[in-house]
Design an enzyme around this catalytic site. Structure first.
Site, PDB file in Angstrom:
ATOM      1  N   GLY A  85       0.812  -1.206   0.000  1.00 14.85           N
ATOM      2  CA  GLY A  85       0.000   0.000   0.000  1.00 14.85           C
ATOM      3  C   GLY A  85       0.844   1.255   0.000  1.00 14.85           C
ATOM      4  CB  CYS A  86       1.528   3.985  -1.806  1.00 18.00           C
ATOM      5  SG  CYS A  86       0.354   4.107  -3.167  1.00 18.00           S
ATOM      6  CD  GLN A  87      -1.093   9.510   1.857  1.00 14.79           C
ATOM      7  OE1 GLN A  87      -0.388   8.727   2.498  1.00 14.79           O
ATOM      8  NE2 GLN A  87      -1.846  10.408   2.453  1.00 14.79           N
TER       9      GLN A  87
END
Length: 131
Positions: A85-87
């Site tokens: 996951g990221c932003q």
């Protein structure tokens, strides 16, 4: 038809609800590929959440972490089950592609990233204020 010859791997994206279920019940680990600064402002609530930035902020803009795979390999095996996951779900697609291309077998991209996680009211670790 556009066929990418550089990658045989197909990125599978799961939504945050499915990601949460896999992390809580499916034996998956969370790999947060945001910057350390983003991670420290708040992140998905899992004890063994990993933070290995896929990109760095520089005065010239974001640049890819040239040592991303070298930093992942000592802490993850290619048989580990990972949610990446990221932003917002963009960097994590690139990171997931790199992991799959390197031979990781059980890797999902978390669609919508941390922003979608928060919007869905899922548990987060927030920074301590006033400590």
């Amino acid at each position: 038809m556009n066929i990418q010859s550089s990658s045989e791997s197909q990125v599978i994206t799961v939504d945050v609800v499915k990601a949460n279920d896999l992390l809580r019940n499916g034996g998956y680990r969370y790999l947060d590929v945001r910057t350390v600064e983003e991670f420290e402002k708040g992140h998905v609530d899992f004890d063994d959440a990993l933070n290995i930035p896929y990109m760095f902020n520089t005065p010239q803009g974001r640049v890819k972490n040239p040592n991303f795979m070298e930093q992942v390999l000592p802490v993850c095996t290619k048989d580990d089950h990972l949610i990446v996951g990221c932003q917002s779900g963009v960097r994590s697609v690139y990171a997931t592609t790199d992991l799959l291309d390197t031979g990781f077998k059980h890797v999902y991209n978390m669609g919508g990233g941390y922003l979608a996680w928060v919007e869905n009211g899922l548990h987060v670790v927030a920074p301590k204020v006033g400590v």
